[in-house]
Design a protein around this motif. Structure first.
Motif, mmCIF file in Angstrom:
data_model
loop_
_atom_site.group_PDB
_atom_site.id
_atom_site.type_symbol
_atom_site.label_atom_id
_atom_site.label_comp_id
_atom_site.label_asym_id
_atom_site.label_seq_id
_atom_site.Cartn_x
_atom_site.Cartn_y
_atom_site.Cartn_z
ATOM 1 N N TYR A 292 -5.867 18.345 -3.357
ATOM 2 C CA TYR A 292 -5.060 17.141 -3.049
ATOM 3 C C TYR A 292 -5.571 15.969 -3.874
ATOM 4 O O TYR A 292 -4.795 15.251 -4.519
ATOM 5 C CB TYR A 292 -5.115 16.873 -1.534
ATOM 6 C CG TYR A 292 -4.714 15.477 -1.118
ATOM 7 C CD1 TYR A 292 -3.560 14.874 -1.616
ATOM 8 C CD2 TYR A 292 -5.488 14.757 -0.197
ATOM 9 C CE1 TYR A 292 -3.198 13.582 -1.231
ATOM 10 C CE2 TYR A 292 -5.136 13.477 0.194
ATOM 11 C CZ TYR A 292 -3.991 12.893 -0.326
ATOM 12 O OH TYR A 292 -3.638 11.624 0.053
ATOM 13 N N LEU A 296 -3.461 14.235 -6.896
ATOM 14 C CA LEU A 296 -3.138 12.809 -6.736
ATOM 15 C C LEU A 296 -3.625 12.031 -7.964
ATOM 16 O O LEU A 296 -2.901 11.205 -8.530
ATOM 17 C CB LEU A 296 -3.810 12.291 -5.452
ATOM 18 C CG LEU A 296 -3.634 10.812 -5.121
ATOM 19 C CD1 LEU A 296 -2.154 10.474 -4.928
ATOM 20 C CD2 LEU A 296 -4.416 10.451 -3.854
ATOM 21 N N HIS A 348 3.473 13.082 -2.221
ATOM 22 C CA HIS A 348 2.550 11.954 -2.358
ATOM 23 C C HIS A 348 3.202 10.605 -2.010
ATOM 24 O O HIS A 348 2.529 9.693 -1.547
ATOM 25 C CB HIS A 348 1.949 11.919 -3.770
ATOM 26 C CG HIS A 348 1.083 13.106 -4.064
ATOM 27 N ND1 HIS A 348 -0.256 13.145 -3.749
ATOM 28 C CD2 HIS A 348 1.375 14.313 -4.600
ATOM 29 C CE1 HIS A 348 -0.749 14.327 -4.092
ATOM 30 N NE2 HIS A 348 0.225 15.056 -4.610
#
Ligand code: PSV
Ligand code: MN
Length: 415
Positions: A292, A296, A348
């Motif tokens: 993650y 990101l 996101h």
């Protein structure tokens, strides 16, 4: 024939449902598939050999007898998954007379030689340290080994030289901590200066073991500081097993990415200490949260951050003590692929929106939700598109390869 058609239809239907679900969430599945197909995970040569604990090394039938056979086995993992095109080597465990020959062998199997790992922990001379030994002659010997590994990397075409030191002390007063810190920097500076501009030094840390009082490179901060001092070709390597219980590894990952100093990973799972269990077998959510952070950062407006993310070396570092080696490695790379696939499904924008509203539970839910999807249809679909077996493990187990290598007998390579 009928059986195959039935399975494919079920697979197709499962994928159609999955596609519908993800499209409704605003996920671009074509992009997800592309990112999945680009995932590369390096496997370690030592993960194919016999290994054990200080209590016992169990010998398995069919274990490779030399570095060439380790590459033969690694090629199986890549052939069945499309995920593992390079293999890290450990010197002197993988010392050969002719590295060009080893490289040729790897390439003939569709593999590359990956990171070169100097081994500075198995010689009598290194009992009280290698590059941090109070004896200058031993420090010289250790530094020469680092330089030898730079030369080997030139021959093997390896970009990364991955450093881990067992150096440390067992008792207060045993060594001068600050002198050792300086000797470490001295040795690494010499190695750094010997590297070609294409090479990268990856600095690994570990909180304890085999030293129990202090370890010269005990945590990410020490590795980071050293990398900063050395220069842009030095980065930190995060071995997921090398942290104290409760450490927030994804925080460390995010921090190092932001500083543009995260060079790579050694993936494995730990329960108590550096147990070298199969990655994703103990806490798959941790692995997911690491991805993650990486994904990101891959969307960051800063090109340097994106560049760091695009150059992370994903490597497995496991020693399989009781497992069958090749299936263990297959399980490992497949587990990484599964968590990476799940992390690719995170929306996101949804997370950012919840963050902006101060919606704690909403943000947590937006991150967690993707983890809860079954990505099997997606993985089956990309494997079909890549001409790979839909179930690599099953294909391996029925392939007859284990029987083929049984002629090697017991007593193959071990560390
Ligand atoms: C040390 O525990 C380590 O993680 C280092 O990466 C070594 O190179 C590897 O394991 C094999 O001993
Ligand atoms: Mn490691």
């Amino acid at each position: 024939m009928f059986e195959i058609e039935r399975v494919l239809t079920v697979t197709d239907r499962a994928y159609a449902l999955f596609e519908e679900q993800q499209q409704a969430r605003g996920i671009n599945l074509e992009q997800v598939k592309q990112q999945l197909k680009a995932l590369k995970i390096e496997t370690p040569s030592w993960g194919y050999g016999d290994s054990g604990t200080r209590f016992k090394t169990f010998q398995k039938v069919g274990v490779p007898r030399n570095p060439f056979e380790k590459f033969d086995d690694a090629a199986q993992v890549h052939k069945l998954t499309g995920l593992a095109p390079s293999v890290a080597i450990h010197i002197p465990w993988d010392k050969v007379e002719d590295y060009g020959k080893l490289r040729g062998h790897a390439e003939s199997l569709g593999l590359a030689i990956g990171a070169v790992n100097p081994n500075l922990f198995q010689e009598e001379d290194y009992m009280l340290g290698s590059v941090t030994n109070a004896n200058a002659a031993i420090r010289r010997k250790a530094t020469d080994h680092l330089l030898e590994c730079v030369d080997i990397a030139k021959e093997t075409g390896s970009k990364d030289i991955s450093l881990w030191f067992a150096d440390g002390t067992n008792y207060p007063g045993q060594g001068d901590i600050r002198s050792r810190k300086r000797w470490m920097q001295e040795a690494l500076t010499e190695m750094y200066n010997a590297m070609t501009p294409q090479m990268r030094m990856l600095i690994e840390y570990k909180c304890f073991e085999p030293a129990f009082y202090h370890t010269d490179l005990a945590d990410w901060g020490m590795a980071f500081n050293l990398a900063q001092k050395l220069g842009p070709q030095a980065e930190v390597l995060v071995d997921t097993g090398h942290h104290l219980p409760g450490a927030n590894i994804e925080h460390i990952v995010a921090y190092l990415i932001d500083e543009q100093r995260l060079g790579g990973f050694h993936f494995n799972s730990r329960k108590y200490a550096d147990d070298d269990l199969i990655v994703g077998s103990i806490n798959p959510y941790e692995l997911y949260l690491i991805f993650y952070q990486i994904l990101l950062a891959g969307k960051d407006s800063d090109a340097g951050v994106r560049n760091t993310v695009n150059n992370i070396a994903y490597m497995i570092d496991q020693s399989h003590n009781i497992e069958q080696k090749i299936p263990a490695m297959l399980r490992s790379v497949l587990n990484v692929q599964t968590q990476f696939a799940k992390a690719l499904l995170i929306n996101h924008e949804e997370v950012a929106e919840a963050q902006a509203q101060g919606d704690v539970l909403g943000a947590e839910d937006a991150v967690r939700r993707a983890f809860e999807f079954d990505v099997t249809p997606l993985l089956h679909a990309i494997r079909e598109e890549q001409g790979l077996p839909v179930d690599p493990m099953k294909t391996y187990l029925t392939s007859g390869y284990a029987k083929e290598i049984a002629v090697r007998g017991k007593g193959g390579a071990s560390w």
